[in-house]
Each structure stands twice: as structure tokens, then as C-alpha cells.
Design an enzyme around this catalytic site. Sequence first.
Site, PDB file in Angstrom:
ATOM      1  N   GLY A   8     -19.747 -18.673   9.178  1.00 25.73           N
ATOM      2  CA  GLY A   8     -19.093 -19.177   7.929  1.00 25.73           C
ATOM      3  C   GLY A   8     -17.933 -18.343   7.654  1.00 25.73           C
ATOM      4  O   GLY A   8     -17.526 -17.693   6.578  1.00 25.73           O
ATOM      5  N   GLY A  11     -15.001 -19.363   5.049  1.00 27.89           N
ATOM      6  CA  GLY A  11     -15.520 -19.075   3.678  1.00 27.89           C
ATOM      7  C   GLY A  11     -14.716 -18.049   3.267  1.00 27.89           C
ATOM      8  O   GLY A  11     -13.928 -17.266   3.811  1.00 27.89           O
ATOM      9  N   GLN A  12     -14.873 -17.659   1.937  1.00 34.30           N
ATOM     10  CA  GLN A  12     -14.229 -16.625   1.076  1.00 34.30           C
ATOM     11  C   GLN A  12     -14.275 -15.274   1.741  1.00 34.30           C
ATOM     12  O   GLN A  12     -13.411 -14.604   2.000  1.00 34.30           O
ATOM     13  CB  GLN A  12     -14.598 -16.659  -0.336  1.00 34.30           C
ATOM     14  CG  GLN A  12     -13.724 -15.961  -1.181  1.00 34.30           C
ATOM     15  CD  GLN A  12     -14.219 -15.711  -2.505  1.00 34.30           C
ATOM     16  OE1 GLN A  12     -15.544 -15.962  -2.865  1.00 34.30           O
ATOM     17  NE2 GLN A  12     -13.514 -15.217  -3.589  1.00 34.30           N
ATOM     18  N   ASP A  34     -17.743 -21.089  12.487  1.00 32.33           N
ATOM     19  CA  ASP A  34     -17.886 -22.054  11.655  1.00 32.33           C
ATOM     20  C   ASP A  34     -18.366 -23.316  11.629  1.00 32.33           C
ATOM     21  O   ASP A  34     -18.276 -23.565  13.121  1.00 32.33           O
ATOM     22  CB  ASP A  34     -16.706 -22.069  10.540  1.00 32.33           C
ATOM     23  CG  ASP A  34     -17.285 -22.142   8.910  1.00 32.33           C
ATOM     24  OD1 ASP A  34     -17.892 -23.244   8.639  1.00 32.33           O
ATOM     25  OD2 ASP A  34     -17.013 -21.246   8.167  1.00 32.33           O
ATOM     26  N   ILE A  35     -18.622 -24.425  11.030  1.00 35.07           N
ATOM     27  CA  ILE A  35     -19.163 -25.664  11.301  1.00 35.07           C
ATOM     28  C   ILE A  35     -17.943 -26.543  11.883  1.00 35.07           C
ATOM     29  O   ILE A  35     -18.294 -27.297  12.667  1.00 35.07           O
ATOM     30  CB  ILE A  35     -19.937 -26.050   9.962  1.00 35.07           C
ATOM     31  CG1 ILE A  35     -20.885 -27.244  10.766  1.00 35.07           C
ATOM     32  CG2 ILE A  35     -19.312 -26.680   8.965  1.00 35.07           C
ATOM     33  CD1 ILE A  35     -21.870 -27.764   9.687  1.00 35.07           C
ATOM     34  N   ASP A  50     -23.091 -24.485  14.358  1.00 34.43           N
ATOM     35  CA  ASP A  50     -23.750 -24.812  13.130  1.00 34.43           C
ATOM     36  C   ASP A  50     -25.019 -23.807  12.876  1.00 34.43           C
ATOM     37  O   ASP A  50     -25.986 -23.863  13.722  1.00 34.43           O
ATOM     38  CB  ASP A  50     -24.526 -26.323  13.234  1.00 34.43           C
ATOM     39  CG  ASP A  50     -24.959 -26.757  12.098  1.00 34.43           C
ATOM     40  OD1 ASP A  50     -25.289 -26.105  11.061  1.00 34.43           O
ATOM     41  OD2 ASP A  50     -25.488 -27.998  12.208  1.00 34.43           O
ATOM     42  N   TYR A 143     -29.052 -22.616  -5.892  1.00 34.74           N
ATOM     43  CA  TYR A 143     -28.321 -21.524  -5.282  1.00 34.74           C
ATOM     44  C   TYR A 143     -29.085 -19.971  -5.410  1.00 34.74           C
ATOM     45  O   TYR A 143     -29.343 -19.435  -4.535  1.00 34.74           O
ATOM     46  CB  TYR A 143     -26.695 -21.553  -5.773  1.00 34.74           C
ATOM     47  CG  TYR A 143     -25.911 -20.383  -5.172  1.00 34.74           C
ATOM     48  CD1 TYR A 143     -25.574 -20.109  -3.797  1.00 34.74           C
ATOM     49  CD2 TYR A 143     -25.758 -19.316  -5.979  1.00 34.74           C
ATOM     50  CE1 TYR A 143     -24.812 -19.154  -3.331  1.00 34.74           C
ATOM     51  CE2 TYR A 143     -24.783 -18.215  -5.468  1.00 34.74           C
ATOM     52  CZ  TYR A 143     -24.525 -18.088  -4.282  1.00 34.74           C
ATOM     53  OH  TYR A 143     -23.764 -17.332  -3.743  1.00 34.74           O
ATOM     54  N   ILE A 173     -16.839 -12.855  -6.403  1.00 37.69           N
ATOM     55  CA  ILE A 173     -15.654 -12.228  -5.693  1.00 37.69           C
ATOM     56  C   ILE A 173     -14.598 -12.820  -5.893  1.00 37.69           C
ATOM     57  O   ILE A 173     -14.141 -14.000  -6.111  1.00 37.69           O
ATOM     58  CB  ILE A 173     -15.894 -12.233  -4.082  1.00 37.69           C
ATOM     59  CG1 ILE A 173     -17.394 -11.511  -4.201  1.00 37.69           C
ATOM     60  CG2 ILE A 173     -14.806 -11.574  -3.586  1.00 37.69           C
ATOM     61  CD1 ILE A 173     -17.633 -11.717  -2.742  1.00 37.69           C
TER      62      ILE A 173
HETATM   63  N1  SER Z   1     -19.611 -16.520  -6.592  1.00 33.48           N
HETATM   64  C1  SER Z   1     -20.827 -17.081  -6.553  1.00 33.48           C
HETATM   65  C2  SER Z   1     -20.985 -18.502  -7.624  1.00 33.48           C
HETATM   66  O1  SER Z   1     -20.209 -18.451  -8.475  1.00 33.48           O
HETATM   67  C3  SER Z   1     -21.758 -16.306  -7.050  1.00 33.48           C
HETATM   68  O2  SER Z   1     -22.419 -15.636  -6.157  1.00 33.48           O
HETATM   69  O3  SER Z   1     -21.633 -19.209  -7.091  1.00 33.48           O
END
Ligand code: SER
Length: 319
Positions: A8, A11-12, A34-35, A50, A143, A173
Site C-alpha cells: 500500500g 497510499g497516504q 502496491d496493486i 496484490d 471500515y 492524518i
Molecule cells: N482517516 C480515516 C478516515 O477518515 C480514519 O482512519 O477514514
Amino acid sequence: MERILIIGANGQIGSELVTALADKHGADNVIASDIGADNVYGAKRYTRVDVLDKDAVARLVADENITQVYQLAALLSATGEKAPLKAWTLNMDGLLNILEIARERGEAGKPLKVFWPSSIAAFGPNTPSDAPQYAIMDPTSIYGISKLAGERLCEYYHAKYGVDVRSIRYPGIISFKSPPGGGTTDYAIAIFHAALRGEVYECFLGPETTLPMIYMPDAIRATVELMEAPAEQVGIRSSYNVAGVSFNPRELAAAIAAKLPSFRIDYKPDSRQQIADSWPKSLDDARATADWGWKAAIGVDAMVTDMLANVDVGLGKAA
Ligand code: SER
């Protein structure tokens, strides 16, 4: 010598962790993956994998003699609500694949240390607003449900198989390297993009929605400090509360306007408001402080100054 795999990496968190770990361990020892085929952030070593293809990941771990895996591939809260089954599969099976590989490697005498991110989303509407380490959880987003289940899996694999897995419940974050999107807390990134484009920011959360947040350098430092802590100091194997700063959109907008007086914000809460309302306003991170010395360093003003100096408005239209 550590050999590190980051899954990943586009990602951020991945986009910044790759650089931080490359500085520490040498760029040749950090494999970003990453994928997609694109090495978006220019890691020295990048490979496409993956996380749902367990055999492919296990081969990569064996071929590269990997000693640490950071499993960061996931769908975030807002994206997850659009595709709940996909979020569940990616978030759960991705983690399980890594824990299983770590179990197998451990049994073969080649221990694999694992990092996996949990989130404030693991909490829910019945959690006290200053969330203790141990609290009623009851997450309501898919999530968050996947994060809570993941925390239980991490503790289970540690207790049953001795897997050295470590985790942080990250606040939202805030960072400038990757574009905003996918998360409920991402308003606090998108707002900077709008401000620097000279636009009125239409906020998808109401003005008083206080949430726990953290600036990326603090988030990266927390991650590295937890991963470097001696195993006997890591008393929590589900996931540690880690706090940064707490603020709401009105307060953040005021902090931006103090430096960019023409900045304006409007509020148009959407379905993400419900997700935000189910989360605590702050986290009690006393255990992270006691166990491995965590202390946040970056406040709102320093973060706002740094974001305004660094956000690249060309990164795409803000979410
Ligand atoms: N930053 C994430 C979200 O908003 C929370 O873990 O989904």
C-alpha cells in the site's frame, strides 16, 4: 539488518513511510509495493503486488528475505461505505494473509515483524468522547468494523503464534504529499487545497465536528518508535491509542484564515457527517506514553503553517 516490505506504498501513509524507512535502513532495503504498476512516489525499489494474493506476497517476502512488513493497503471510511463487501474483503483478508505469512515464517525460524494500522474508526457512538485505550467500541462503519476485527486478529496471532505484530489507532492524518480522498477526516486536507486555490471550501462536515487528528511527521514518528520499541515494552498487541491534536472545521478554518485572510468556508454536511459523529473527539494515549514513550510534538499552528507552505494544488481537485 532489516529488510522491509511496505504494502500500500502509494497510499497516504505509505507515500511518506517509504522515505522515512529508506532514510533509516537504506533505500535498497525498503521495497515499496502496491496493486498498480506505477511507482507513484519514486521509491528506489518498487514492485507490483496484490495483498489478496497470499502466495505472491509470501514469495516476495521469501525472495527478498523480508524481516518487517507494513500492511497499509485498505479502503478508508467514506470509500468503504460505497463498497462495503470490497472494503471488508480487502481490509480483513489483506491483514489475515500477512498474519498467516508471519506465522508460517515464524514457524520456519524466520520471524517477520508486522505493522498494521487501526483507526479512530474502531470506536463508535457508545465510546466516551475522550476515548480510553479500553472502551466500548461498537463501530458503525464497515471500515471501523474491519479495524476492530483486525485488532482482535492481531492480538490473537500474537497470543497464539507469537507473531510480533504492532499497531496504532491513528487519528485522522493530515499531510500534503498525497491527494485527499476516501477518508472522513480528509476534509482537513482538502481545505488546504481549496484555500491555496483561492476557492471557498465547501466542507462536508459541520463546523463543530471535533475529531482527533495528527500531522504526518508525528504519525510517522509514532510508527517508527512503536516498531523500534523492545518487544517487552509493547504490552498492547491489539492497537495503541495515539493522540495528536483535536479540532473542528471552524477552528481549522480560523487557523487558516489567520494566515490567509481571504479564506472562506461554507458547510454542507453529507453522509460523512454520520461517520464523523460516531467517532470520539480525542484519544487518551497514556498507554502509548507509558509503554514506549509516545508524545505528540506538532500543534495546529505549526501544522497549518507547514501545510500552507507545502500543499501542491496541482495534486487534483480536493474531495
Ligand atoms: N482517516 C480515516 C478516515 O477518515 C480514519 O482512519 O477514514
